[in-house]
Design a protein around this motif. Sequence first.
Motif, PDB file in Angstrom:
ATOM      1  N   MET A 121       0.794  -1.053  -0.073  1.00  0.00           N
ATOM      2  CA  MET A 121      -0.254   0.181   0.290  1.00  0.00           C
ATOM      3  C   MET A 121       1.123   1.422  -0.317  1.00  0.00           C
ATOM      4  O   MET A 121       1.527   1.418   0.625  1.00  0.00           O
ATOM      5  N   PRO A 122       0.847   1.860  -1.328  1.00  0.00           N
ATOM      6  CA  PRO A 122       1.996   3.223  -1.025  1.00  0.00           C
ATOM      7  C   PRO A 122       1.092   4.246   0.103  1.00  0.00           C
ATOM      8  O   PRO A 122      -0.090   4.172   0.449  1.00  0.00           O
ATOM      9  N   ALA A 123       2.128   4.365   0.357  1.00  0.00           N
ATOM     10  CA  ALA A 123       1.748   5.036   1.582  1.00  0.00           C
ATOM     11  C   ALA A 123       1.001   6.822   1.259  1.00  0.00           C
ATOM     12  O   ALA A 123       0.436   6.901   2.752  1.00  0.00           O
ATOM     13  N   GLU A 124       0.776   7.491   0.561  1.00  0.00           N
ATOM     14  CA  GLU A 124      -0.156   8.301   0.226  1.00  0.00           C
ATOM     15  C   GLU A 124      -1.129   7.712  -0.368  1.00  0.00           C
ATOM     16  O   GLU A 124      -2.021   8.683  -0.639  1.00  0.00           O
ATOM     17  N   ARG A 125      -1.648   6.445  -0.345  1.00  0.00           N
ATOM     18  CA  ARG A 125      -2.839   6.253  -0.834  1.00  0.00           C
ATOM     19  C   ARG A 125      -3.386   5.820   0.674  1.00  0.00           C
ATOM     20  O   ARG A 125      -4.641   4.666   0.205  1.00  0.00           O
ATOM     21  N   ARG A 126      -3.026   5.936   1.844  1.00  0.00           N
ATOM     22  CA  ARG A 126      -2.866   4.546   2.950  1.00  0.00           C
ATOM     23  C   ARG A 126      -4.459   5.861   3.721  1.00  0.00           C
ATOM     24  O   ARG A 126      -5.093   4.308   4.361  1.00  0.00           O
ATOM     25  N   THR A 127      -4.103   7.392   3.623  1.00  0.00           N
ATOM     26  CA  THR A 127      -5.485   8.212   3.897  1.00  0.00           C
ATOM     27  C   THR A 127      -6.692   7.831   3.785  1.00  0.00           C
ATOM     28  O   THR A 127      -7.555   6.922   3.877  1.00  0.00           O
ATOM     29  N   LEU A 128      -6.847   7.246   2.364  1.00  0.00           N
ATOM     30  CA  LEU A 128      -7.483   7.100   1.012  1.00  0.00           C
ATOM     31  C   LEU A 128      -8.106   5.554   1.766  1.00  0.00           C
ATOM     32  O   LEU A 128     -10.025   5.260   1.468  1.00  0.00           O
ATOM     33  N   ASP A 129      -7.266   4.626   1.160  1.00  0.00           N
ATOM     34  CA  ASP A 129      -7.692   3.233   1.440  1.00  0.00           C
ATOM     35  C   ASP A 129      -8.724   3.091   3.101  1.00  0.00           C
ATOM     36  O   ASP A 129      -9.167   2.668   3.079  1.00  0.00           O
ATOM     37  N   ALA A 130      -8.130   4.117   4.321  1.00  0.00           N
ATOM     38  CA  ALA A 130      -8.707   3.338   5.330  1.00  0.00           C
ATOM     39  C   ALA A 130     -10.474   4.394   5.062  1.00  0.00           C
ATOM     40  O   ALA A 130     -11.217   3.553   5.693  1.00  0.00           O
ATOM     41  N   GLN A 131     -10.421   5.416   4.276  1.00  0.00           N
ATOM     42  CA  GLN A 131     -11.515   5.714   4.243  1.00  0.00           C
ATOM     43  C   GLN A 131     -12.452   5.234   3.907  1.00  0.00           C
ATOM     44  O   GLN A 131     -13.883   4.602   3.836  1.00  0.00           O
ATOM     45  N   ILE A 132     -11.428   3.964   2.741  1.00  0.00           N
ATOM     46  CA  ILE A 132     -12.786   3.474   1.887  1.00  0.00           C
ATOM     47  C   ILE A 132     -12.864   2.402   2.831  1.00  0.00           C
ATOM     48  O   ILE A 132     -14.338   2.123   2.935  1.00  0.00           O
TER      49      ILE A 132
END
Length: 257
Positions: A121-132
């Motif tokens: 999981m790329p670091a820049e996508r972690r916040t987005l993935d958590a919300q999804i």
Amino acid sequence: TSVVFRIDFAASTPLRAAYKPESKRGHKRYRGEVASFRLSKLLGLPNVPPAEVRVFSRQALRAAAQKDPRALALFDDEVVDRGGRVYGALIPWIDHLEFSPVDSPAERAHWEKELKNGAEMPAERRTLDAQISNLLVFDALTGNWDRWSGDNVGVDKATGTLLFVDNDGTFFDPLPHGFEQARAKVHEIDRFSRALVGRLRAISALDLADAFGDEEPGTPLLAARVVAACEERRKEIVGVLDAMSATMGEANVLFFP
């Protein structure tokens, strides 16, 4: 599938809102907007726009609608009149609302992979993935069958916050067949929020009933059987996560804070 008006209040209170009234087409779907917001507060999710029940005079609303022939025609055809009163959900208007592409094939390919145990999981996508991940759990809990029909996830680009908009496809009685897609999503991912799961474990049927509250004093927003069905979905989700944790390890399943 539902009716929405934009309401501009008087110049003395320059406010703008979306108003989803009880309608022939949408029946009482406005209650789903309100129930979803109240549940989001119980769960500590900041993604659901505020929504509350508001009752207006039919005469006053119709007078306002006369400024636009299309609005007036829609009002006369669809809005339900309860003895001169119109019930509905009042939601703050979001100027320049933008929608997230999370339901596009390309984006779904990313998060469906990244929310699996062991995936990179790329670091820049972690916040987005958590919300999804939170969105998928929330929809399974509310019984939302309409999330993936298009443009039902907004985004505040300034903060990167996903906005779980258009929640009037929730808390149907009985749930439509389309809900199975929302239920399946919780089984298809392996990474969840520790905080959200903790709140799911802690609440009870009584907490849910208290959170949903009344439509107006003495009249519950949701029927008791609808609240009971939500409680059953809560238990099912917790059971699924318990089984995952037993197999994969709790630290891997409760991957997000």
